[in-house]
Design a protein around this motif. Structure first.
Motif, PDB file in Angstrom:
ATOM      1  N   LEU A 192       0.801  -1.136   0.159  1.00 60.99           N
ATOM      2  CA  LEU A 192      -0.033   0.058   0.136  1.00 60.99           C
ATOM      3  C   LEU A 192       0.992   1.410   0.025  1.00 60.99           C
ATOM      4  O   LEU A 192       1.521   1.602   1.092  1.00 60.99           O
ATOM      5  CB  LEU A 192      -1.082  -0.100   1.271  1.00 60.99           C
ATOM      6  CG  LEU A 192      -1.913   1.054   1.475  1.00 60.99           C
ATOM      7  CD1 LEU A 192      -2.602   1.402   0.379  1.00 60.99           C
ATOM      8  CD2 LEU A 192      -2.747   0.765   2.703  1.00 60.99           C
ATOM      9  N   VAL A 193       1.124   1.756  -1.225  1.00 64.74           N
ATOM     10  CA  VAL A 193       1.801   2.889  -1.271  1.00 64.74           C
ATOM     11  C   VAL A 193       1.873   4.069  -0.370  1.00 64.74           C
ATOM     12  O   VAL A 193       3.080   4.542   0.129  1.00 64.74           O
ATOM     13  CB  VAL A 193       2.056   3.482  -2.826  1.00 64.74           C
ATOM     14  CG1 VAL A 193       2.863   4.726  -2.805  1.00 64.74           C
ATOM     15  CG2 VAL A 193       2.362   2.434  -3.720  1.00 64.74           C
ATOM     16  N   PRO A 194       0.674   4.532  -0.025  1.00 63.50           N
ATOM     17  CA  PRO A 194       0.669   5.789   0.839  1.00 63.50           C
ATOM     18  C   PRO A 194       1.005   5.380   2.304  1.00 63.50           C
ATOM     19  O   PRO A 194       1.226   6.248   3.160  1.00 63.50           O
ATOM     20  CB  PRO A 194      -0.878   6.373   0.634  1.00 63.50           C
ATOM     21  CG  PRO A 194      -1.376   5.477  -0.377  1.00 63.50           C
ATOM     22  CD  PRO A 194      -0.723   4.254  -0.768  1.00 63.50           C
ATOM     23  N   GLU A 195       0.896   4.085   2.588  1.00 59.96           N
ATOM     24  CA  GLU A 195       1.193   3.841   4.013  1.00 59.96           C
ATOM     25  C   GLU A 195       2.626   3.788   4.513  1.00 59.96           C
ATOM     26  O   GLU A 195       3.540   3.616   3.604  1.00 59.96           O
ATOM     27  CB  GLU A 195       0.398   2.369   4.407  1.00 59.96           C
ATOM     28  CG  GLU A 195       0.147   1.903   5.742  1.00 59.96           C
ATOM     29  CD  GLU A 195      -1.076   2.545   6.192  1.00 59.96           C
ATOM     30  OE1 GLU A 195      -1.146   2.497   7.602  1.00 59.96           O
ATOM     31  OE2 GLU A 195      -1.957   2.951   5.277  1.00 59.96           O
TER      32      GLU A 195
ATOM     33  N   SER B 181       4.255   0.704   9.336  1.00 60.02           N
ATOM     34  CA  SER B 181       2.561   0.515   9.572  1.00 60.02           C
ATOM     35  C   SER B 181       2.744  -1.266   9.393  1.00 60.02           C
ATOM     36  O   SER B 181       3.033  -1.783   8.187  1.00 60.02           O
ATOM     37  CB  SER B 181       1.643   1.058   8.620  1.00 60.02           C
ATOM     38  OG  SER B 181       0.503   0.759   8.636  1.00 60.02           O
ATOM     39  N   PRO B 182       1.816  -1.797  10.077  1.00 58.41           N
ATOM     40  CA  PRO B 182       1.603  -3.257   9.789  1.00 58.41           C
ATOM     41  C   PRO B 182       0.676  -3.378   8.663  1.00 58.41           C
ATOM     42  O   PRO B 182       0.158  -4.439   8.238  1.00 58.41           O
ATOM     43  CB  PRO B 182       0.726  -3.799  11.197  1.00 58.41           C
ATOM     44  CG  PRO B 182       0.103  -2.380  11.619  1.00 58.41           C
ATOM     45  CD  PRO B 182       1.196  -1.291  11.295  1.00 58.41           C
ATOM     46  N   LEU B 183       0.259  -2.161   8.070  1.00 54.56           N
ATOM     47  CA  LEU B 183      -0.851  -2.306   6.821  1.00 54.56           C
ATOM     48  C   LEU B 183      -0.001  -2.006   5.596  1.00 54.56           C
ATOM     49  O   LEU B 183      -0.518  -2.109   4.677  1.00 54.56           O
ATOM     50  CB  LEU B 183      -2.128  -1.438   7.068  1.00 54.56           C
ATOM     51  CG  LEU B 183      -2.859  -1.410   8.387  1.00 54.56           C
ATOM     52  CD1 LEU B 183      -4.178  -0.330   8.348  1.00 54.56           C
ATOM     53  CD2 LEU B 183      -3.213  -2.623   8.583  1.00 54.56           C
ATOM     54  N   LYS B 184       1.250  -1.779   5.612  1.00 53.80           N
ATOM     55  CA  LYS B 184       2.052  -1.355   4.512  1.00 53.80           C
ATOM     56  C   LYS B 184       2.006  -2.758   3.430  1.00 53.80           C
ATOM     57  O   LYS B 184       1.827  -2.435   2.392  1.00 53.80           O
ATOM     58  CB  LYS B 184       3.414  -1.136   5.093  1.00 53.80           C
ATOM     59  CG  LYS B 184       4.394  -0.918   3.625  1.00 53.80           C
ATOM     60  CD  LYS B 184       4.086   0.653   3.186  1.00 53.80           C
ATOM     61  CE  LYS B 184       4.949   1.056   2.135  1.00 53.80           C
ATOM     62  NZ  LYS B 184       4.558   2.248   1.326  1.00 53.80           N
ATOM     63  N   ASP B 185       2.376  -3.823   4.040  1.00 56.42           N
ATOM     64  CA  ASP B 185       2.292  -4.779   3.355  1.00 56.42           C
ATOM     65  C   ASP B 185       0.934  -5.421   3.035  1.00 56.42           C
ATOM     66  O   ASP B 185       0.383  -5.999   4.186  1.00 56.42           O
ATOM     67  CB  ASP B 185       3.278  -5.993   3.732  1.00 56.42           C
ATOM     68  CG  ASP B 185       3.269  -7.369   3.123  1.00 56.42           C
ATOM     69  OD1 ASP B 185       2.493  -7.669   2.499  1.00 56.42           O
ATOM     70  OD2 ASP B 185       4.402  -8.000   3.059  1.00 56.42           O
TER      71      ASP B 185
END
Length: 464
Positions: A288-291, A295-299
């Protein structure tokens, strides 16, 4: 988008035109895994923008006992997400006088249907919905048709697909409708895709933590064992530390990435993991590019893991908030939830590995391991891990299906099954046996589930 799916999606438009016109309250019933939570978030976002009131309920499955408790009498319109296709006749018993929309990608049961039912399931137009689509990608496609593309929701649909382990393409990539959404996300600049090591938290964790945290694929002896990871890295010539600090996984050079991938694959195969499963350690990654990197939500695979953990811990509100773009305190909650989820999984995995045959029951082509606690929401992830880890163990035997069973109320068991022989269609097998023996069952070709009375277990094992 495939023409058949395009035509199928168009069938949902009159449903939403009707509720938008009437401002009629909607009952939304969804599964609680990553795909279900993502689908629910996407549809909730749309209903909010249509100014349509709704009630959202998360359930295990559309079993009669569950349907009986739902507040159908308060609603004219009902939406089922990531469930319902296998139990249309049961839904009809409770909602025959409602306008019902089912958005699902599980193998559908045959049914006479009824005038008020709209079913969005690509199987109905000849598409393998269990590999080409997810309920979240279908939900996103519906929203795109009603309100146009939403950049913020697009990664949520991808996370839902990854949560259902639909990365079945070349080098473990998404395919079909799921891939189309990835490509759209790349063009819009919100999704990044590349081939590399597939370790958990590789953008932010140390090398040791990334290997030890990886459960998909499960690495025998290394997953959950940091000290063993350190010894392994040193044995292949990769230093886990730089001076006084532990090295981050992101510091690995391209040569080290290739070496680590090769050595991990060889290690896993030597420890009984089949070749295809071992090769999962290297393949397509989705970010997730903007993350932020931390962050645990990046991948997006890690994002999917977070959603599955939250769903299985009943933290639906936190999952929905994350999907709708909220961070802050919700990210803080994620860290504690992941720790608790991993603790629960590790405890049950240790028991299965230690006790083995003591807690197993065998059928004609199946072995089921029984938990001693009422943890029905853990049977799915546990069965996936065990099937991967035990596939080589049973390769030369008659065992083709592995199940994890948890006791539930009313002397019943919730059982999650995984195939270890790709010639088997689990969803169809369970649907047929459910009609023959009188239990609830169905799913995908590779994975399925059942809710079964303890008295019928022996009969099931005689058949499966």
């Amino acid at each position: 988008m495939m023409a058949g799916i395009q035509d199928l999606l168009s069938h949902a438009l009159p449903f939403f035109e009707g509720i938008k016109r009437e401002k009629s309250p909607v009952l939304v019933v969804s599964h609680y895994d990553a795909d279900g939570l993502s689908s629910a978030s996407i549809l909730s976002w749309m209903l909010t923008r249509l100014d349509v009131p709704f009630q959202l309920v998360f359930v295990e499955q559309t079993y009669p006992d569950t349907l009986e408790e739902l507040p159908f009498s308060n609603y004219k319109h009902v939406i089922f997400l990531d469930l319902g296709s296998g139990y249309k006749d049961f839904i009809k018993m409770f909602a025959s006088n409602k306008q019902v929309l089912i958005v699902d990608h599980h193998v559908p049961a045959k049914s006479d249907g009824w005038e008020g039912l709209i079913e969005i399931n690509p199987y109905l137009v000849g598409v393998d919905a269990s590999t080409q689509t997810s309920s979240s990608s279908l939900s996103y496609s519906i929203v795109s048709r009603v309100l146009g593309d939403s950049v913020s929701l697009l990664p949520v649909a991808v996370a839902g697909a990854l949560g259902d382990r639909l990365d079945v393409g070349e080098k473990f990539s998404l395919t079909g409708l799921n891939k189309e959404i990835v490509e759209k996300g790349k063009k819009l600049g919100v999704i990044e895709e590349f081939v590399s090591l597939r370790l958990f938290g590789i953008k932010k964790k140390t090398i040791v933590e990334a290997i030890a945290s990886t459960l998909d694929p499960f690495i025998p002896g290394l997953s959950g064992n940091p000290s063993a990871c350190i010894k392994f890295l040193e044995s292949i010539g990769i230093q886990p530390r730089s001076g006084d600090s532990a090295r981050l996984a992101s510091s690995l050079s391209q040569e080290e990435i290739k070496l680590l991938a090769s050595e991990l694959i060889k290690y896993m195969i030597s420890n009984g993991v089949n070749v295809k499963e071992a090769e999962k350690i290297f393949g397509y990654n989705y970010y997730l590019v903007p993350e932020p990197d931390a962050s645990p939500l990046k991948d997006l695979r890690e994002y999917a893991f977070v959603l599955n953990a939250l769903g299985r811990l009943d933290h639906y509100g936190t999952a929905m908030a994350l999907n709708l773009g909220f961070r802050g305190k919700y990210i803080v909650r994620v860290e504690e939830s992941i720790k608790e989820y991993r603790r629960l999984l590790a405890k049950q995995l240790s028991r299965i590995f230690e006790k083995g045959e003591e807690i197993a029951r065998h059928g004609k082509q199946c072995v089921i391991y029984f938990l001693d606690e009422n943890l029905p929401k853990l049977t799915g992830p546990l069965s996936s891990i065990i099937a991967n880890d035990f596939s080589q163990k049973f390769k030369a035997s008659h065992i083709k299906i592995i199940g994890i069973a948890a006791p539930t109320t009313g002397e019943k068991y919730k059982i999650s099954f995984r195939r270890i022989d790709e010639s088997i269609d689990l969803g169809n097998i369970l649907q047929k046996l459910s009609r023959e023996l009188g239990f609830m069952g169905g799913g995908h070709p590779a994975a399925g589930g059942a809710l079964i009375d303890e008295k019928i277990l022996d009969k099931l094992l005689e058949k499966i």
